[in-house]
Design an enzyme around this catalytic site. Sequence first.
Site, PDB file in Angstrom:
ATOM      1  N   HIS A   1       0.842  -1.210   0.000  1.00 45.56           N
ATOM      2  CA  HIS A   1       0.000   0.000   0.000  1.00 45.56           C
ATOM      3  C   HIS A   1       0.877   1.259   0.000  1.00 45.56           C
ATOM      4  O   HIS A   1       0.574   2.235  -0.691  1.00 45.56           O
ATOM      5  CB  HIS A   1      -0.883   0.045   1.254  1.00 45.56           C
ATOM      6  CG  HIS A   1      -1.915  -1.043   1.311  1.00 45.56           C
ATOM      7  ND1 HIS A   1      -1.833  -2.104   2.183  1.00 45.56           N
ATOM      8  CD2 HIS A   1      -3.049  -1.232   0.598  1.00 45.56           C
ATOM      9  CE1 HIS A   1      -2.880  -2.888   2.017  1.00 45.56           C
ATOM     10  NE2 HIS A   1      -3.629  -2.394   1.054  1.00 45.56           N
TER      11      HIS A   1
ATOM     12  N   GLY B   1      -3.227  -1.258  -7.240  1.00 44.11           N
ATOM     13  CA  GLY B   1      -2.189  -2.252  -7.460  1.00 44.11           C
ATOM     14  C   GLY B   1      -2.551  -3.201  -8.593  1.00 44.11           C
ATOM     15  O   GLY B   1      -3.712  -3.605  -8.737  1.00 44.11           O
TER      16      GLY B   1
END
Length: 285
Positions: free
Chosen positions: A33, A144
Amino acid sequence: MIVARSIPEFRKARASLGDLAFVPTMGALHAGHLSLVDVGRRHATQSAVSIFVNPTQFGPHEDFHKYPRPIEADLAMCESAGVDLVFLPGVEDLYPPNEPAIRIEFPSLFSVLDGPRRPGHFAGVCQVVAKLFNIVQPQFACFGEKDFQQLAILSALVRSLDFPLTIVPCPTLRDPDGLAMSSRNRYLSAPQRARGLSISRALFSAQNLVAQGERSAEVLVRTMRQILLEGDPAIPIDLQYAAVVNAVTLQSIDAIATESRALIAMKVGETRLIDNIALIPPASR
Ligand code: PAF
């Protein structure tokens, strides 16, 4: 760092910020993250992270209640990563009771890969992300590549509904052993983790074969399945798919071209792991 716990609080704080890169998360933050925050910072002067375990994207038998919520640790990680604004809404902030149901659907993208295995999941993701985009009003949103189907669907969402922002795809971060970072990895025992490593092994093998000139999706899928199915039989696995698809349409392909992707989903014990990799034929390198 400002922490806003309601929509009005967030909007007030947002008004004082300029260009914003946004990283939506469900918390349980890890280095993956934070790498999204770093990538975002290359695009915009300020960054916002949302932390919200979104109930509408979990099926009735999935891990919504068990999903880790280490909120203090998450806020400390955001602070150390230099995040400017964190949005931490409660369920009733985003889903006030008695609002009529709404559903965004992309049938061709929802009917493949994880879609049939997680009914309602991507509709829930689209619902919450569309709301977050409207609340946060970012110029850039970082997602992502690890959740590749999600990335393809949210790219379609932005295109189809004309959200005035750019999606920034961010490379998957891997632990040194090759396992793609995920908040769910913490559920794995050491032997399960070792078994889960067959996923990245299979993907890298497919990528190497393509680099050496292999073009047949069938050969690649067969190779990946072989690697995934060998391993300690004492660790129960459920191989859900090993697929080779077009990276935009997510439909299966016969022959590798530009924009091809290999994707795998496998349950190891009770933990469902997903991962994927770009397949780049030698001519387009
Ligand atoms: O990828 C996730 O963590 C979630 O699906 C997202 C995009 C934050 C929506 O809840």
